[in-house]
Design an enzyme around this catalytic site. Structure first.
Site, PDB file in Angstrom:
ATOM      1  CE  LYS A 111      60.738  37.258  42.045  1.00  0.00           C
ATOM      2  NZ  LYS A 111      61.622  38.191  42.453  1.00  0.00           N
ATOM      3  CE  LYS A 193      67.174  44.022  38.328  1.00  0.00           C
ATOM      4  NZ  LYS A 193      65.826  43.809  37.816  1.00  0.00           N
ATOM      5  CE  LYS A 196      61.195  48.170  41.416  1.00  0.00           C
ATOM      6  NZ  LYS A 196      60.866  49.071  40.366  1.00  0.00           N
TER       7      LYS A 196
HETATM    8  P1  TYM Z   1      60.639  46.945  36.287  1.00  0.00           P
HETATM    9  O1  TYM Z   1      59.655  47.769  37.049  1.00  0.00           O
HETATM   10  O2  TYM Z   1      61.347  45.869  36.999  1.00  0.00           O
HETATM   11  O3  TYM Z   1      61.695  47.900  35.638  1.00  0.00           O
HETATM   12  C1  TYM Z   1      61.287  49.020  34.869  1.00  0.00           C
HETATM   13  C2  TYM Z   1      62.337  49.318  33.812  1.00  0.00           C
HETATM   14  O4  TYM Z   1      63.574  49.643  34.445  1.00  0.00           O
HETATM   15  C3  TYM Z   1      64.602  48.794  33.941  1.00  0.00           C
HETATM   16  N1  TYM Z   1      65.554  48.524  35.028  1.00  0.00           N
HETATM   17  C4  TYM Z   1      66.873  48.663  34.917  1.00  0.00           C
HETATM   18  N2  TYM Z   1      67.650  49.065  33.896  1.00  0.00           N
HETATM   19  C5  TYM Z   1      68.985  49.118  34.098  1.00  0.00           C
HETATM   20  N3  TYM Z   1      69.576  48.775  35.285  1.00  0.00           N
HETATM   21  C6  TYM Z   1      68.832  48.370  36.336  1.00  0.00           C
HETATM   22  N4  TYM Z   1      69.420  48.050  37.488  1.00  0.00           N
HETATM   23  C7  TYM Z   1      67.423  48.297  36.175  1.00  0.00           C
HETATM   24  N5  TYM Z   1      66.389  47.947  36.997  1.00  0.00           N
HETATM   25  C8  TYM Z   1      65.264  48.081  36.273  1.00  0.00           C
HETATM   26  C9  TYM Z   1      63.881  47.534  33.498  1.00  0.00           C
HETATM   27  O5  TYM Z   1      64.633  46.796  32.561  1.00  0.00           O
HETATM   28  C10 TYM Z   1      62.623  48.104  32.914  1.00  0.00           C
HETATM   29  O6  TYM Z   1      62.824  48.552  31.587  1.00  0.00           O
HETATM   30  N6  TYM Z   1      57.641  43.917  33.690  1.00  0.00           N
HETATM   31  C11 TYM Z   1      58.263  45.211  33.708  1.00  0.00           C
HETATM   32  C12 TYM Z   1      57.250  46.337  33.621  1.00  0.00           C
HETATM   33  C13 TYM Z   1      56.313  46.185  32.476  1.00  0.00           C
HETATM   34  C14 TYM Z   1      56.602  46.483  31.103  1.00  0.00           C
HETATM   35  C15 TYM Z   1      55.409  46.192  30.402  1.00  0.00           C
HETATM   36  C16 TYM Z   1      57.752  46.967  30.468  1.00  0.00           C
HETATM   37  C17 TYM Z   1      55.033  45.752  32.540  1.00  0.00           C
HETATM   38  N7  TYM Z   1      54.494  45.754  31.303  1.00  0.00           N
HETATM   39  C18 TYM Z   1      55.328  46.374  29.007  1.00  0.00           C
HETATM   40  C19 TYM Z   1      57.679  47.153  29.073  1.00  0.00           C
HETATM   41  C20 TYM Z   1      56.476  46.851  28.379  1.00  0.00           C
HETATM   42  C21 TYM Z   1      59.054  45.365  34.994  1.00  0.00           C
HETATM   43  O7  TYM Z   1      58.820  44.661  35.938  1.00  0.00           O
HETATM   44  O8  TYM Z   1      59.953  46.369  34.962  1.00  0.00           O
END
Ligand code: TYM
Length: 331
Positions: A111, A193, A196
């Site tokens: 970013k 990737k 959204k």
């Molecule tokens: P977030 O909301 O960006 O994504 C949630 C989960 O989805 C996976 N993911 C993907 N996997 C494969 N291909 C993709 N294109 C793809 N896009 C998203 C992410 O790797 C993730 O597993 N910070 C985290 C949320 C969070 C969290 C936590 C996760 C907050 N606290 C504690 C684990 C443990 C996040 O922004 O995920």
């Protein structure tokens, strides 16, 4: 039973990437682990969200968790802000994290490199809150997509440092990244990737997309001009991505899928992938519709908050005592 914890941050609707990389795996693990899954609403607001839209996305996310098959009798499902301990431990974690470590986080670095403006302090320190999310529950495993692995590794580093400074306090977590489907790519740019926040709806399938729209997105996915079905990440990344999606949803090994479709043109192959995706989304959306307007979501959240809070409160009390900020005799 070993503990597992994970979360999704619904800034926008949940995507097929979230489903394949995370949600689908949570469902698989709920029988074998003591699983905690929450909706990371504090993480959502690191970037401005229109409040009424955010509210809808949060409720939808819980309904989709349930529609995907998470069972509240087997796992604990909750909303992050229903357990206030996350925010306090997040602050304590920030006081045990160095700026140098946060500067190395790929997501933030990207970013910065894109010269995005209005980056908030919350976004910068978000890995500290994520560390708190995980460490509060002494999670042994954290199932995530590949993009979140670095944050789990940082969590581990913070936990090691804390344990060394204050004595054994936290379990060291380990990221669990699935072999297939760990990084689903954008359908119209397979070097990026699927996300959204990509600002590009054609490349991203949302779990609540109209089924015809979802089908069209797959059918118009960018491929290549080799015109031969192969699993080649380097030369045919678009096709590779379609194999990953197809394999993750069908549970069939990519090589087997290749054999099954050998000799077909890309159009025919895409149709098979689209059928598979649409079939999965149709089932998911049907269950989602039954859940979202019932009282189920509220009941699940209330029970989940209670269960999660009991664990989190105990851990935070321990942390407060260890670092010397709690001067009460009993807590
Ligand atoms: P977030 O909301 O960006 O994504 C949630 C989960 O989805 C996976 N993911 C993907 N996997 C494969 N291909 C993709 N294109 C793809 N896009 C998203 C992410 O790797 C993730 O597993 N910070 C985290 C949320 C969070 C969290 C936590 C996760 C907050 N606290 C504690 C684990 C443990 C996040 O922004 O995920």
């Amino acid at each position: 039973m070993e503990r597992m914890l994970s979360a999704i941050k619904p800034t926008g609707q949940l995507t097929l990437g979230n489903y394949i990389g995370a949600l689908k795996n949570f469902v698989k693990y709920q029988d074998d682990y003591e699983l905690y899954v929450f909706v990371a609403n504090l993480h959502c607001i690191t970037v401005f969200q229109e409040p009424s839209e955010l509210k809808k996305n949060l409720k939808d996310a819980i309904a989709l968790y349930l529609a995907a098959g998470l069972n509240p009798d087997k796992c604990t499902i909750f909303l992050q802000t229903d357990v206030k301990e996350h925010a306090e431990l997040g602050y304590i974690m920030a006081c045990n994290t160095y700026m140098g470590e946060l500067n190395r986080m790929t997501q933030f670095k990207e970013k910065m490199q894109k010269k995005e403006t209005a980056l908030t302090a919350g976004l910068y320190t978000y890995p500290c809150l994520m560390a708190a999310d995980i460490l509060l529950y002494d999670a042994d495993y954290v199932p995530v997509g590949e993009d979140q692995k670095q944050h789990v590794e940082l969590t581990r580093d913070i936990a090691i440092r804390f344990n060394n400074r204050y004595g054994e306090t936290f379990t060291l977590p380990q990221a669990l990244v699935a072999k297939v489907g760990k990084r689903i790519m954008s359908l119209n740019d397979p070097t990026k990737k699927m996300s959204k926040s990509e600002g590009n709806d054609k490349g991203c399938i949302y779990l609540l997309d109209d089924l015809n729209v979802a089908r069209k997105k797959i059918m118009s996915a960018v491929t290549d001009s080799y015109n031969e079905l192969k699993i080649d990440h380097e030369k045919q990344p678009g096709l590779y991505n379609l194999f990953e999606i197809y394999s993750s949803l069908s549970g069939i090994d990519p090589k087997e899928l290749l054999l099954k479709h050998k000799g077909q043109g890309y159009g025919e192959f895409k149709k098979a992938v689209a059928d598979c995706v649409v079939d999965e989304l149709a089932k998911l959306q049907e269950r989602y519709r039954q859940i979202v307007d019932s009282s189920i979501v509220e009941d699940v959240l209330q029970n989940g908050a209670q269960k999660a809070q009991a664990v989190a409160r105990k851990k935070l009390n321990k942390v407060e005592r260890k670092i010397g900020i709690n001067i009460h005799k009993r807590s």
